[in-house]
Scaffold this motif. Structure first.
Motif, short mmCIF file in Angstrom:
data_model
loop_
_atom_site.label_atom_id
_atom_site.label_comp_id
_atom_site.label_asym_id
_atom_site.label_seq_id
_atom_site.Cartn_x
_atom_site.Cartn_y
_atom_site.Cartn_z
N GLU A 1 58.65 41.11 21.97
CA GLU A 1 57.22 41.35 21.82
C GLU A 1 56.56 40.10 21.27
O GLU A 1 56.93 39.59 20.21
CB GLU A 1 56.97 42.53 20.87
N THR A 2 55.60 39.56 21.98
CA THR A 2 54.90 38.35 21.57
C THR A 2 53.45 38.67 21.30
O THR A 2 52.84 39.49 21.98
CB THR A 2 55.00 37.27 22.66
N GLU A 3 52.90 38.01 20.29
CA GLU A 3 51.48 38.19 19.98
C GLU A 3 50.66 37.14 20.70
O GLU A 3 51.10 35.99 20.87
CB GLU A 3 51.27 38.07 18.46
N SER A 4 49.44 37.53 21.10
CA SER A 4 48.57 36.58 21.77
C SER A 4 48.05 35.54 20.79
O SER A 4 48.13 35.71 19.57
CB SER A 4 47.39 37.33 22.41
N LEU A 5 47.52 34.45 21.34
CA LEU A 5 46.99 33.37 20.51
C LEU A 5 45.87 33.87 19.62
O LEU A 5 45.79 33.50 18.43
CB LEU A 5 46.50 32.22 21.40
N LEU A 6 44.98 34.71 20.17
CA LEU A 6 43.87 35.23 19.39
C LEU A 6 44.36 36.05 18.21
O LEU A 6 43.83 35.94 17.09
CB LEU A 6 42.96 36.08 20.29
N ILE A 7 45.37 36.87 18.43
CA ILE A 7 45.92 37.69 17.35
C ILE A 7 46.54 36.81 16.27
O ILE A 7 46.37 37.07 15.06
CB ILE A 7 46.96 38.68 17.90
N ARG A 8 47.25 35.80 16.69
CA ARG A 8 47.90 34.93 15.69
C ARG A 8 46.85 34.22 14.83
O ARG A 8 47.01 34.12 13.60
CB ARG A 8 48.77 33.90 16.40
N VAL A 9 45.76 33.74 15.44
CA VAL A 9 44.72 33.05 14.67
C VAL A 9 44.03 34.02 13.71
O VAL A 9 43.86 33.72 12.52
CB VAL A 9 43.68 32.43 15.64
#
Length: 593
Positions: free
Chosen positions: A501-509
């Motif tokens: 499961e990977t988080e999107s760039l927006l979620i990480r920021v």
């Protein structure tokens, strides 16, 4: 019980999909048959009694007609108010009943009292009940245009050709005619000739009444045929009136033409219609029956107008200047655009946050399903589609996808969990839905409970805001149904399993910045509490400075101008003033159609 329901849904996916298709079909049918109007009908249950009193001043109308009628209506059950208006030659008495009283039952009660009230009224008074309609019943208005016809000819066409055809439409209660001149046969009696021939005025009136009828004389049988005998006496022309025999002396008849002049003339009028600064016009107004579907009624009127036009003289044209269709279409655009925009934003936001296009589409599909379920419930409960009810659906767009988002996101997370890789997709979906089912159920129920105070509103406020509250509750119920049925079924089939499961760039920021803010708030707890309290107090102090109004301004693209003149103003002067106002407005504002 909830766990068993989820288990049934996931093991009977085909049945769930078929049931959803049936719901969609039922929702489309409900939408097409749902009463559609511009605004909620906030009018009360009332019966209007109208009486013409030719030649009487307002004070005489009040004394001879209005007061006896008001007195006769006293004591009717469930009456909230009786009010009246007396004008020159006209009386209006309005009996307002409680909201729970059926309209037709109220009219029956008033009708029975009218029969008893006639004994206290003058012989010429003929009170009648007004149409079964409301303030929103005026759905279609038009004028008759012609360069060659007189106002009397146009009014005759309106009264005897156009209005009868419109009255026959389903949902049309009345067609009112305005303007022009009502055609009459005037018998102008010369008093000197009455004295000369020894005839009374009452005798003239009785002779005209008695000589305007056909009479049957049974039939004659001759062989295999029979012929009906009838006396034809209906008045057809002015000559028929002139040749009526009043009396006979020594075998010499006294004709009506011997003592009077007969000619065509207009009925005395108290009103007129003007349009576009071009002078007087003949107008018609279609009144809709109470509780009918205005969209269907307007469509019926628009459909028959070309047929009526084809049967009119070539130099007469029906020109429509008001059509409820525009407001109805605005209502339809409200819900369609809200659903479309909501679906687009849901797909974009979920794709940005989840990075899963399939999950976004599944959640977006719950929007129309929820709306269609709400339409079914609205039709079952008799809630019409109007700006308030559809506005409630538009407001609830963001809330009705919450349950589907939570369930879809949790299913997607469980399918990407390596610890559950050996379990079947159905089992993983079941555990994911069961994990959040109760919180989702309670969250939706809490939102529904928030709208309960709106149901306590009474009278006009209740009629205005109750449709919105009902629609929002129906939408939330539909969203709960969709999130527990079709959404898990589709997720178990179409969502892919991810190894990691990977988080999107927006979620990480956002997550990184939120964690820093959360850490600061926890380290300075008292400061956080004081800031929140200060913001709350500041918000509360601004409440007295916020303006209040019952309804917001509605930009309908139309302005109503009410010109108030002195009570002694003549009709001719009012027509001249109205025409001049229209002309100046058209000259100054090019936007006026």
């Amino acid at each position: 019980m909830l766990d068993r329901f989820i288990h049934f849904v996931l093991h009977q996916r085909l049945l769930v999909i078929i049931a959803t298709l049936v719901l969609i079909a039922g929702g489309i049918f409900a939408w097409k048959t749902l009463p559609i109007d511009a605004f909620p009908d906030v009018s009360n249950v009332q019966v209007m009694v109208l009486t013409e009193a030719p030649g009487l001043a307002p004070s005489d109308v009040e004394q001879q007609v209005t007061f006896p009628l008001e007195l006769a209506m006293q004591g009717l059950p469930d009456v909230r108010q009786i009010r009246s208006m007396s004008k020159a030659a006209f009386s209006q008495v309005i009996i307002v009943f409680e909201d729970h009283v059926d309209t037709y039952f109220a009219r029956q009660l008033v009708f029975e009292r009218l029969q008893a009230a006639k004994e206290a009224l003058p012989e010429w008074a003929e009170p009648e009940m007004g149409p079964i309609s409301t303030g929103l019943g005026e759905i279609y208005q038009y004028t008759l245009e012609s360069d060659t016809r007189s106002p009397m000819e146009l009014r005759t066409i309106q009264d005897w050709i156009i209005a009868p055809q419109l009255r026959g439409l389903h949902g049309v209660n009345e067609v009112n005619s305005f303007g022009g001149r009502v055609k009459q046969y005037h018998v102008l009696v010369e008093p000197s000739k009455l004295l000369k021939y020894g005839v009374t005025l009452n005798g003239v009136i009785e002779a005209i009444e008695e000589n305007n009828a056909n009479a049957g004389g049974n039939f004659l049988v001759k062989g295999w045929e029979q012929s009906y005998v009838r006396s034809v006496g209906l008045i057809q022309t002015i000559a028929d009136i002139e040749n009526i025999v009043l009396e006979a002396e020594d075998g010499t008849p006294i004709y009506l033409k011997d003592i009077a002049t007969v000619q065509l003339g207009p009925m005395t009028r108290q009103g007129a219609v003007t349009r576009d600064g071009k002078g007087e016009r003949v107008a018609g107004m279609v009144i809709m029956l109470k509780d009918e579907n205005s969209k269907l009624v307007v469509d019926g009127v628009r459909k028959i107008i070309p047929k009526i036009q084809s049967g009119l003289p070539k130099d007469v044209r029906i020109s429509t200047f008001y059509d409820r269709t525009a407001l109805i279409q605005a209502c339809i655009r409200t819900v369609t655009s809200a659903l479309f925009q909501g679906g687009v934003f849901v797909i974009i936001v979920l794709f940005l946050f989840l990075g899963n296009l399939r999950a976004s589409i599944i959640v977006a599909l719950s929007l129309p399903i929820t709306a269609l379920a709400a339409f079914i419930l609205m039709r079952a409960q008799g809630v019409s589609a109007n700006l308030m009810s559809l506005g409630g659906l538009a407001i609830a767009i963001g809330m009705i996808v919450d349950a589907s988002i939570v369930i879809t996101e949790n299913i997607a997370r469980h399918l990407s969990d390596p610890a559950q890789a050996e379990l079947s997709r159905t089992r993983v979906t079941y555990e994911a839905v069961r994990e959040v089912a109760r919180p989702v159920l309670f969250a939706v129920l809490i939102i529904v409970i928030v709208f309960f105070p709106l149901f306590s509103l009474q009278e006009m406020e209740g009629k205005m805001f109750r449709p919105m509250a009902l629609t929002m509750c129906f939408a939330m119920a539909g969203s709960l149904l969709a999130s527990f049925t079709i959404v898990p079924a589709l997720c178990s089939v179409f969502l892919k399993r991810k190894k990691v499961e990977t988080e999107s760039l927006l979620i990480r920021v956002l997550k990184r910045r939120y964690l820093r803010l959360l850490d600061a708030a926890l380290r300075k707890r008292w400061t956080t509490v004081l800031v929140a309290t200060g913001l709350l107090v500041a918000a509360l102090t601004l409440i007295p400075f916020i303006g209040t109004e019952f309804l917001p301004d509605l930009d309908e693209g139309a302005i109503a101008i009410n010109v108030v003149r002195l009570p002694s103003a003549s009709l001719e002067g009012s027509v001249a003033v109205g025409t001049e106002i229209e002309r100046r407005l058209l000259e100054k504002f090019e936007e006026i159609e």
